[in-house]
Design a protein around this motif. Structure first.
Motif, short mmCIF file in Angstrom:
data_model
loop_
_atom_site.label_atom_id
_atom_site.label_comp_id
_atom_site.label_asym_id
_atom_site.label_seq_id
_atom_site.Cartn_x
_atom_site.Cartn_y
_atom_site.Cartn_z
N ILE A 217 0.84 -1.21 0.00
CA ILE A 217 0.00 0.00 0.00
C ILE A 217 0.87 1.25 0.00
CG2 ILE A 217 -1.63 1.33 1.39
CD1 ILE A 217 -2.90 -1.30 2.25
N GLU A 218 1.95 1.21 0.75
CA GLU A 218 2.85 2.37 0.79
C GLU A 218 3.54 2.62 -0.54
OE1 GLU A 218 5.43 1.39 3.98
OE2 GLU A 218 4.05 2.08 5.56
N MET A 219 3.63 1.60 -1.40
CA MET A 219 4.21 1.80 -2.73
C MET A 219 3.31 2.65 -3.62
SD MET A 219 5.69 -2.00 -3.60
CE MET A 219 6.85 -2.84 -2.54
N GLY A 220 2.00 2.57 -3.41
CA GLY A 220 1.07 3.34 -4.24
C GLY A 220 0.86 2.77 -5.63
N ASN A 221 1.32 1.54 -5.86
CA ASN A 221 1.19 0.90 -7.17
C ASN A 221 0.03 -0.09 -7.12
OD1 ASN A 221 1.48 -0.75 -9.47
ND2 ASN A 221 3.69 -0.37 -9.54
N PRO A 222 -1.02 0.08 -7.97
CA PRO A 222 -2.17 -0.83 -7.93
C PRO A 222 -1.80 -2.29 -8.18
CG PRO A 222 -2.69 1.13 -9.19
CD PRO A 222 -1.22 1.19 -8.92
N VAL A 223 -0.87 -2.53 -9.08
CA VAL A 223 -0.46 -3.91 -9.35
C VAL A 223 0.21 -4.52 -8.12
CG1 VAL A 223 0.98 -5.39 -10.79
CG2 VAL A 223 -0.20 -3.42 -11.80
N ALA A 224 1.07 -3.74 -7.47
CA ALA A 224 1.75 -4.23 -6.27
C ALA A 224 0.74 -4.49 -5.15
CB ALA A 224 2.80 -3.23 -5.81
N ILE A 225 -0.26 -3.62 -5.04
CA ILE A 225 -1.29 -3.80 -4.01
C ILE A 225 -2.09 -5.07 -4.28
CG2 ILE A 225 -3.41 -2.84 -3.05
CD1 ILE A 225 -2.22 -0.06 -3.52
N PHE A 226 -2.41 -5.33 -5.57
CA PHE A 226 -3.16 -6.54 -5.92
C PHE A 226 -2.33 -7.79 -5.59
CE2 PHE A 226 -4.17 -9.93 -8.93
CZ PHE A 226 -5.52 -10.10 -8.67
N VAL A 227 -1.04 -7.76 -5.92
CA VAL A 227 -0.18 -8.90 -5.60
C VAL A 227 -0.05 -9.07 -4.09
CG1 VAL A 227 2.16 -9.82 -5.79
CG2 VAL A 227 1.09 -8.72 -7.77
N GLY A 228 0.11 -7.94 -3.40
CA GLY A 228 0.23 -8.00 -1.94
C GLY A 228 -1.03 -8.56 -1.30
N TYR A 229 -2.19 -8.15 -1.81
CA TYR A 229 -3.44 -8.68 -1.27
C TYR A 229 -3.57 -10.17 -1.54
CZ TYR A 229 -8.35 -9.70 -0.65
OH TYR A 229 -9.53 -10.28 -0.26
N SER A 230 -3.15 -10.61 -2.71
CA SER A 230 -3.22 -12.04 -3.03
C SER A 230 -2.36 -12.85 -2.07
CB SER A 230 -2.76 -12.28 -4.47
OG SER A 230 -3.57 -11.55 -5.38
N VAL A 231 -1.14 -12.33 -1.81
CA VAL A 231 -0.26 -13.03 -0.87
C VAL A 231 -0.86 -13.02 0.53
CG1 VAL A 231 2.02 -12.99 0.22
CG2 VAL A 231 1.79 -12.50 -2.23
N PHE A 232 -1.40 -11.86 0.93
CA PHE A 232 -2.00 -11.73 2.26
C PHE A 232 -3.18 -12.69 2.43
CE2 PHE A 232 -5.36 -9.69 4.81
CZ PHE A 232 -4.72 -9.65 6.04
N ALA A 233 -4.05 -12.76 1.43
CA ALA A 233 -5.21 -13.64 1.51
C ALA A 233 -4.78 -15.11 1.53
CB ALA A 233 -6.15 -13.38 0.34
N GLY A 234 -3.77 -15.44 0.71
CA GLY A 234 -3.32 -16.84 0.64
C GLY A 234 -2.71 -17.33 1.95
N VAL A 235 -1.78 -16.54 2.50
CA VAL A 235 -1.13 -16.99 3.73
C VAL A 235 -2.10 -16.93 4.91
CG1 VAL A 235 1.18 -16.39 2.93
CG2 VAL A 235 -0.17 -14.68 4.16
N THR A 236 -3.02 -15.96 4.90
CA THR A 236 -4.00 -15.90 5.98
C THR A 236 -4.89 -17.13 5.97
OG1 THR A 236 -4.04 -13.48 6.00
CG2 THR A 236 -5.96 -14.60 6.91
N PHE A 237 -5.33 -17.54 4.78
CA PHE A 237 -6.19 -18.72 4.69
C PHE A 237 -5.42 -19.98 5.08
CE2 PHE A 237 -7.71 -22.39 2.28
CZ PHE A 237 -9.03 -22.44 2.72
N ALA A 238 -4.21 -20.13 4.55
CA ALA A 238 -3.46 -21.37 4.78
C ALA A 238 -2.98 -21.49 6.22
CB ALA A 238 -2.27 -21.43 3.82
N VAL A 239 -2.45 -20.40 6.76
CA VAL A 239 -1.82 -20.47 8.09
C VAL A 239 -2.84 -20.22 9.21
CG1 VAL A 239 -0.04 -19.49 9.59
CG2 VAL A 239 0.40 -19.79 7.15
N LEU A 240 -3.59 -19.12 9.11
CA LEU A 240 -4.45 -18.71 10.22
C LEU A 240 -5.84 -19.35 10.18
CD1 LEU A 240 -3.51 -14.93 10.47
CD2 LEU A 240 -2.66 -16.84 11.83
N LEU A 241 -6.37 -19.60 8.98
CA LEU A 241 -7.71 -20.17 8.89
C LEU A 241 -7.71 -21.69 8.77
CD1 LEU A 241 -9.51 -17.58 6.59
CD2 LEU A 241 -9.64 -17.81 9.07
N CYS A 242 -6.53 -22.28 8.57
CA CYS A 242 -6.46 -23.75 8.50
C CYS A 242 -5.54 -24.31 9.59
CB CYS A 242 -5.97 -24.18 7.11
SG CYS A 242 -7.14 -23.82 5.78
#
Length: 544
Positions: free
Chosen positions: A476-501
């Protein structure tokens, strides 16, 4: 043939037998009648529903309850999801788990053919709903949602405006001042915690420098309080079992000494925690400082080296701070045993005397627990042996002669019988010694084991913080939409795998262990056997 019938189903069974006789015109060929007593120990049967079934399965995996013994699953149905929620506490993650549970509830089809894994998950659907609900509740208490604090009720802290010319606080937000009245020490009559946060934790703590220190202290003490309370409930259930089964030796010489030891030392620990929480330490520390309201003013101001904290404090509780300085509770509790009769930082007047009495009572309960029951059992065995001897000696006739002959063969003293009784008594003593050691040491180790509630809650919140800061905040601090989308994908993936499973399974297993080991071993015998209804289906299946 003989078999067991559930008591409230007796009339149903009689009606079915009568109906079958009428159908096949064989009336009177068989009857349902009680078998004369004495009976063997009956099996255990519970009326279950979709909500209570998974909890009963948990308990019976450890062991089947003895007939008419207190059933731990009744308490597990409430405490298991609660302890899980304390370890998993997060509003966002709890909501995801709750939604998953609700999906299982509404999509369940009782007529569907499910494999073993799917059937197990669906059978726990109401448990998952409860786990998600308690995780949301604990998340509200911690004020934690995906590692972010929610400003639900505002904050009781006000940030100081920065000044570029001020070397100490050049930027705004470096320091926060409390808006509570008890910080205004000039008006002690109006002091008090008038702005206690309505529910949960003030969001300001999540951005403070001592955030980890504050949450560690809160969660650690809460874990100990909940753990000791649950273990004390288990001890009370032990006493209820003893009363119900008429085991009065167990009640007087096991349950009561256990209550004195557990409620004395560990119950007092809870009381001390609440006492410290309830004290306005701002006010007390103000009483121990040199100010215009102090009786030693202005001499303490002119000669500060002549006055210690104990001299300025008017409470006169003893110790180095005389009651005007908050104690370290761990040191205080350890010193109950290591330094009896002395308290370095007392919370109230007469604390040293109270702790000494509690320590003596706890230590006195150990020999009662160790020797009380074996002593009275030995007396009962001796009385029974003497009674049997008198009956044999006075009966006369052939039996009396044989008894005299037996005594003569054994040296006139009945040595063989005494050896047998000594053997039985030694087993009782060894069993009671093991139980005493297990209980005394277990209370300490089990209390420490409940700290896993704090440890797993800390691990969950720190993992969520790392995932948010590294995957989302940095992009988010980068201000780049593509970077934010990639960051969100990583955040959602690790949150689901580690914290929700993974973390759900981890908290699940730790909550299960706390019930099996720390709670159930205080009262649960688990030596019963389950009622198996008669059915031709498995018999025919094996035959085919």
């Amino acid at each position: 043939g003989e078999g067991w019938i559930v008591a409230d189903q007796l009339e149903t069974v009689k009606n079915l037998v009568s109906a079958s006789h009428a159908t096949f015109d064989v009336a009177g060929s068989s009857l349902i009648e009680p078998v004369p007593k004495p009976w063997p120990t009956p099996p255990t049967s519970f009326a279950l529903n979709d909500f209570t079934y998974p909890y009963q399965e948990f308990v019976e995996t450890y062991g089947v309850p003895r007939y008419k013994e207190a059933n731990p699953s009744l308490f597990t149905a409430c405490t298991f999801p609660f302890l899980f929620g304390l370890m998993y506490g997060d509003i966002g993650h709890g909501t995801a788990l709750l939604c998953g549970g609700l999906y299982l509830v509404y999509s369940y089809n009782p007529n569907a053919r499910l494999d073993e894994m799917s059937g197990g998950i669906y059978s726990a659907r109401y448990m998952i709903v409860m786990m998600g609900s308690f995780a949301i509740y604990a998340g509200l208490v911690y004020n934690d949602c995906f590692a972010l604090a929610l400003n639900l009720f505002g904050s009781n802290w006000m940030w100081k405006e920065g000044n570029e010319d001020d070397d100490e606080f050049p930027m705004s937000g470096d320091i926060a001042n409390s808006t509570c009245k008890y910080t205004d020490q000039l008006e002690l009559k109006d002091a008090g915690a008038d702005c206690v946060y309505p529910f949960g934790v003030d969001p300001a703590w999540h951005i403070s420098e001592n955030e980890l220190l504050f949450f560690n202290s809160m969660k650690m003490k809460s874990s100990v309080i909940i753990g000791v309370m649950q273990m004390c409930v288990g001890i009370c259930l032990r006493g209820m079992n003893a009363v119900y089964f008429g085991e009065w030796l167990d009640f007087y010489f096991e349950f009561l000494p256990m209550c004195v030891f557990a409620f004395g030392l560990f119950g007092y620990m809870i009381v001390v925690i609440f006492v410290k929480w309830s004290i306005d330490w701002q006010h007390r520390m103000y009483q121990g400082t040199c100010n215009e309201d102090n009786a030693h003013w202005p001499d303490c101001f002119d000669n500060p080296d002549d006055y210690e904290l104990a001299d300025l404090c008017p409470l006169d509780y003893g110790g180095t701070g005389d009651g005007c300085q908050p104690p370290n509770l761990i040191t205080t509790l350890i010193n109950i045993a290591l330094a009896p009769g002395s308290v370095d930082e007392p919370l109230y007047a007469g604390q040293a005397t109270v702790q000494t009495v509690i320590l003596l009572a706890a230590f006195g309960s150990v020999p009662v627990l160790l020797l009380g029951k074996p002593y009275f059992i030995s007396r009962q065995m001796k009385q029974k042996h003497e009674s049997d001897s008198r009956v044999a000696l006075t009966s006369g006739g052939e039996f009396g002669d044989e008894y005299h002959k037996g005594l003569e063969e054994e040296g006139g003293h009945g040595e063989g019988g005494d050896d047998h009784e000594d053997h039985d008594f030694s087993e009782i003593v060894i069993h009671q010694a093991i139980e005493t050691i297990e209980f005394v040491l277990g209370m300490v180790s089990n209390t420490a084991s409940y700290l896993r509630l704090w440890a797993l809650s800390l691990a969950h919140s720190e993992l969520a913080t790392v995932f948010w800061e590294k995957a989302m905040l940095s992009t988010i601090e980068m201000g780049n939409p593509v970077a934010i989308f990639v960051g969100y994908s990583v955040f959602a993936g690790v949150t689901f795998a580690v914290l929700l499973c993974m973390d759900v399974l981890e908290c699940f297993l730790h909550a299960l262990r706390l019930h099996w080991v720390e709670f159930q071993n205080k009262f649960y015998k688990a030596d019963g056997y389950k009622f198996q209804p008669f059915s031709l289906k498995p018999i025919l299946k094996e035959a085919i």
